[in-house]
Design an enzyme around this catalytic site. Structure first.
Site, PDB file in Angstrom:
ATOM      1  N   GLY A 128       2.688   2.318  10.802  1.00  0.00           N
ATOM      2  CA  GLY A 128       3.847   3.376  10.703  1.00  0.00           C
ATOM      3  C   GLY A 128       4.585   3.772  11.930  1.00  0.00           C
ATOM      4  N   HIS A 140      -9.457   1.385   4.997  1.00  0.00           N
ATOM      5  CA  HIS A 140      -8.210   1.369   5.754  1.00  0.00           C
ATOM      6  C   HIS A 140      -8.458   2.355   6.979  1.00  0.00           C
ATOM      7  CE1 HIS A 140      -4.143   2.568   6.549  1.00  0.00           C
ATOM      8  NE2 HIS A 140      -3.824   1.422   5.915  1.00  0.00           N
ATOM      9  N   GLU A 199      -5.084  -4.748  10.619  1.00  0.00           N
ATOM     10  CA  GLU A 199      -4.162  -3.966  10.767  1.00  0.00           C
ATOM     11  C   GLU A 199      -4.426  -2.970  12.219  1.00  0.00           C
ATOM     12  OE1 GLU A 199      -2.218  -2.452   6.770  1.00  0.00           O
ATOM     13  OE2 GLU A 199      -3.780  -1.267   7.352  1.00  0.00           O
ATOM     14  N   LYS A 214       0.163   4.331  -0.230  1.00  0.00           N
ATOM     15  CA  LYS A 214      -0.369   5.312   0.431  1.00  0.00           C
ATOM     16  C   LYS A 214      -0.279   6.649  -0.407  1.00  0.00           C
ATOM     17  CE  LYS A 214      -0.225   3.094   4.915  1.00  0.00           C
ATOM     18  NZ  LYS A 214       0.003   3.242   6.336  1.00  0.00           N
ATOM     19  N   SER A 230       3.722  -1.948  10.312  1.00  0.00           N
ATOM     20  CA  SER A 230       4.986  -1.969  10.579  1.00  0.00           C
ATOM     21  C   SER A 230       5.725  -3.478  10.181  1.00  0.00           C
ATOM     22  CB  SER A 230       5.447  -1.700  11.873  1.00  0.00           C
ATOM     23  OG  SER A 230       5.045  -0.422  12.332  1.00  0.00           O
ATOM     24  N   ASN A 271       0.876  -1.118   0.033  1.00  0.00           N
ATOM     25  CA  ASN A 271       0.102  -0.066   0.029  1.00  0.00           C
ATOM     26  C   ASN A 271       0.714   1.202  -0.186  1.00  0.00           C
ATOM     27  OD1 ASN A 271      -1.640   1.985   0.619  1.00  0.00           O
ATOM     28  ND2 ASN A 271      -2.308   1.355   2.506  1.00  0.00           N
ATOM     29  N   GLU A 281      -6.605   4.789   8.044  1.00  0.00           N
ATOM     30  CA  GLU A 281      -6.556   6.146   7.813  1.00  0.00           C
ATOM     31  C   GLU A 281      -7.702   6.940   7.239  1.00  0.00           C
ATOM     32  OE1 GLU A 281      -2.787   5.506   5.605  1.00  0.00           O
ATOM     33  OE2 GLU A 281      -1.746   4.940   7.469  1.00  0.00           O
TER      34      GLU A 281
HETATM   35  P1  13P Z   1       3.135   0.535   7.541  1.00  0.00           P
HETATM   36  O1  13P Z   1       3.660  -0.732   7.046  1.00  0.00           O
HETATM   37  O2  13P Z   1       3.775   1.562   7.225  1.00  0.00           O
HETATM   38  O3  13P Z   1       3.170   0.339   9.127  1.00  0.00           O
HETATM   39  O4  13P Z   1       1.688   0.511   6.963  1.00  0.00           O
HETATM   40  C1  13P Z   1       0.889  -0.439   7.348  1.00  0.00           C
HETATM   41  C2  13P Z   1      -0.316  -0.123   6.470  1.00  0.00           C
HETATM   42  O5  13P Z   1      -1.272   0.769   6.869  1.00  0.00           O
HETATM   43  C3  13P Z   1      -0.722  -0.703   5.317  1.00  0.00           C
HETATM   44  O6  13P Z   1      -2.091  -0.499   4.815  1.00  0.00           O
END
Ligand code: 13P
Length: 253
Positions: free
Chosen positions: A174, A96, A168, A12, A214, A10, A98
């Site tokens: 992150g 997601h 997740e 982002k 992560s 992803n 976010e």
């Molecule tokens: P990270 O791997 O940067 O922690 O992000 C995970 C994520 O949100 C994948 O959709």
């Protein structure tokens, strides 16, 4: 019948068109010869077309990061399932954290998006997971259960297509703080049991449940050794071909 591991990047809100082309070319090279793991990348909307051109003829699949539930119309700023289908998307990430936290996504809007994706033959990567506060309050299972019930509401088992669930935990995204393999497995097992009850044993056994938060080459092997962890949804580490390829090649680590 075993579930084929599925690693998805992803990206982002990262990578311009030129950068996206370069990254996906490098990824293709770095994972050449890998046959027993499915790989997908989800670039920003603006780079989908370019990345599609690059992955054509390869086994790398294309995913989008979101979609709207209508096919067309006066919805400024939105992208429809028809558009994603035409551009060659196989997957679409839905719900997601976010989007839930920063853009007001709810279980209900997630449900509408999942239905729209499925109706157009797109496979949703349906994201769920608890916040740190919810975990500390002992609500992890209740939150995940509510998200599954809400997100899949009104969808018959036969219509779920190639849906994937991504667990997740928000506190692991992150932050460099991954769930331990045991912590993740506990929730993955719970998700599979829940899907068995809501749908069928057969569907639940074939359902791929990715872990996200992560994920790195350092921790992927331990996660993938768990019975109910079938892949990873990778953020930061998917932006570098070397680290993403190591994750895809977790068996060789
Ligand atoms: P990270 O791997 O940067 O922690 O992000 C995970 C994520 O949100 C994948 O959709």
């Amino acid at each position: 019948m075993g579930r084929i591991p599925f690693m998805a990047g992803n990206w982002k809100m990262n990578r311009t068109v030129a950068e996206a082309r370069e990254l996906v070319r490098e990824i293709k090279k770095a994972i050449a010869g890998v046959e027993d793991v499915e790989v997908a990348v989800a670039p920003p909307f603006t780079a989908l077309y370019a990345v599609r051109q690059e992955v054509e003829g390869s086994s790398v699949r294309l995913g989008a990061q979101n979609l709207y539930w209508e096919e067309k119309g006066a919805y400024t700023g939105e992208v429809s399932p028809l558009m994603l289908k035409e551009i060659g998307c196989h997957y679409v990430i839905v719900g997601h954290s976010e989007r839930r936290q920063l853009f007001g996504e709810t279980d209900e809007t997630v449900n509408r998006r999942i239905k729209a994706a499925l109706a157009h033959g797109l496979a949703p990567i349906f994201c769920i997971g608890e916040t740190l506060q919810e975990r500390e309050d002992g609500k992890t299972f209740a939150v995940v259960e509510r998200q599954i019930e809400g997100g899949l509401k009104g969808i018959g088992t036969g219509d779920l297509g190639h849906l994937v669930i991504a667990y997740e935990p928000v506190w692991a995204i992150g932050t460099g703080k991954t769930a331990t393999p045991e912590q993740a497995e506990e929730v993955h097992r719970f998700i599979r049991e829940k899907v068995k009850i809501l749908h069928s044993v057969g569907f639940a056994e074939s359902l791929r449940i990715q872990y996200g938060g992560s994920v790195t080459p350092e921790n992927v092997k331990g996660l993938m050794a768990q019975k109910d962890i079938d892949g990873a949804l990778v953020g930061g580490a998917s932006l570098t071909s070397k680290t993403f390829a190591k994750i895809v090649r977790f068996r060789e680590l």
